[in-house]
Design a protein around this motif. Structure first.
Motif, PDB file in Angstrom:
ATOM      1  N   PHE A  34       0.845  -1.189   0.000  1.00 23.62           N
ATOM      2  CA  PHE A  34       0.000   0.000   0.000  1.00 23.62           C
ATOM      3  C   PHE A  34       0.881   1.240   0.000  1.00 23.62           C
ATOM      4  O   PHE A  34       1.743   1.406   0.864  1.00 23.62           O
ATOM      5  N   ASP A  36       0.719   5.541  -0.267  1.00 19.28           N
ATOM      6  CA  ASP A  36      -0.147   6.709  -0.260  1.00 19.28           C
ATOM      7  C   ASP A  36       0.666   7.958   0.037  1.00 19.28           C
ATOM      8  O   ASP A  36       1.764   7.900   0.579  1.00 19.28           O
ATOM      9  N   MET A 139     -10.255   6.293   4.301  1.00 20.12           N
ATOM     10  CA  MET A 139     -10.017   6.229   2.862  1.00 20.12           C
ATOM     11  C   MET A 139     -11.149   5.465   2.200  1.00 20.12           C
ATOM     12  O   MET A 139     -11.634   4.473   2.729  1.00 20.12           O
ATOM     13  N   SER A 181      -5.374  12.671   1.190  1.00 20.45           N
ATOM     14  CA  SER A 181      -4.428  11.650   0.751  1.00 20.45           C
ATOM     15  C   SER A 181      -4.967  10.879  -0.452  1.00 20.45           C
ATOM     16  O   SER A 181      -6.178  10.787  -0.680  1.00 20.45           O
ATOM     17  N   LEU A 182      -4.037  10.349  -1.212  1.00 23.73           N
ATOM     18  CA  LEU A 182      -4.308   9.526  -2.378  1.00 23.73           C
ATOM     19  C   LEU A 182      -3.456   8.274  -2.236  1.00 23.73           C
ATOM     20  O   LEU A 182      -2.265   8.361  -1.945  1.00 23.73           O
ATOM     21  N   GLY A 183      -4.065   7.093  -2.404  1.00 23.91           N
ATOM     22  CA  GLY A 183      -3.333   5.851  -2.218  1.00 23.91           C
ATOM     23  C   GLY A 183      -3.634   4.817  -3.271  1.00 23.91           C
ATOM     24  O   GLY A 183      -4.637   4.905  -4.002  1.00 23.91           O
TER      25      GLY A 183
END
Length: 187
Positions: A34, A36, A139, A181-183
Motif C-alpha cells: 500500500f 499513499d 479512505m 491523501s491519495l493511495g
C-alpha cells in the motif's frame, strides 16, 4: 452448507446469500503493498493599518509519503518520509524532513490508524530530531485499487542540535494537522 469465496467479497456486488457487499471498503481486507501520499497546505495572512509594512504572510506545506504492507488481518507495517516547508514573506523560510517506521490497522470500513517512530528529523537549523507521529484517517475506494481519503495527524519531535544557538539543549515541536491523501494498493 454455504461456502463463501474470498473473491465474492472483493470483486462481487453480492455475497452468496444475495446481500449487497460494500465494495468501497472490502479492498482494505486484501493483502498487498500500500502506497499513499498526503498533502497539507495552510496560508495565513495578517495586516494592520495604517502602516503598509505591518503585513505578515506565511505558507506551510507538508507532504507525507507512506509505503507499507497490509496483511490479511488488516495489520499495516510501513515507513514514512515527510517533507515540510514554511515560507514567510519579509522573513526567512525554513524547510525540513523526517523519516519514520511504523505500524497500524486498516479496517474493513475504510478507517485506519497508524503510528510512526520518527528519526533523523531536521527543520531549518535544527537537527538530530526524533519523536512520534499518529495518523487517524478514512479512505474510500475510487476504483478497486485507488483510494482517496482524509486524515488527522499529530506529531511531536524533539530536536537536539542547532549550531546557531549557544548552549542549545533541545527544542520540542508539537503539531496537529489535517491532510488529504491519495493511495494505491498492489496485490
Amino acid at each position: 452448507m454455504v461456502f463463501f469465496s474470498p473473491l465474492t467479497f472483493v470483486y462481487g456486488q453480492t455475497d452468496l446469500s444475495g446481500r449487497p457487499v460494500n465494495t468501497f471498503s472490502r479492498s482494505y481486507g486484501r493483502t498487498g503493498v500500500f502506497l499513499d501520499a498526503g498533502l497539507y497546505r495552510l496560508d495565513t495572512e495578517a495586516t494592520a493599518n495604517p502602516a503598509p509594512q505591518n503585513q505578515w504572510q506565511t505558507t506551510t506545506l507538508v507532504y507525507d509519503f507512506n509505503g507499507g504492507y497490509i496483511t490479511d488481518n488488516h495489520v499495516y507495517f510501513g515507513a514514512q518520509f515527510s517533507s515540510r516547508a514554511d515560507n514567510q514573506i519579509s522573513l526567512n523560510s525554513a524547510v525540513g524532513a523526517t523519516s519514520g517506521l511504523g505500524a497500524g490497522i486498516f479496517s474493513d470500513r475504510g478507517f485506519h490508524f497508524r503510528a510512526y517512530y520518527l528519526f533523523n528529523s531536521t527543520f531549518g537549523n535544527y537537527g538530530n530530531g526524533n519523536g512520534y507521529k499518529i495518523d487517524l484517517g478514512y479512505m474510500k475506494n475510487m476504483t478497486a485499487n485507488f483510494f482517496l481519503g482524509v486524515s488527522l495527524a499529530h506529531a511531536q519531535t524533539t530536536y537536539r542540535f542547532n549550531p546557531t544557538i549557544v548552549a542549545f539543549d533541545s527544542w520540542i515541536r508539537r503539531e496537529t494537522y489535517p491532510s488529504f491523501s491519495l493511495g494505491v494498493i498492489f496485490n
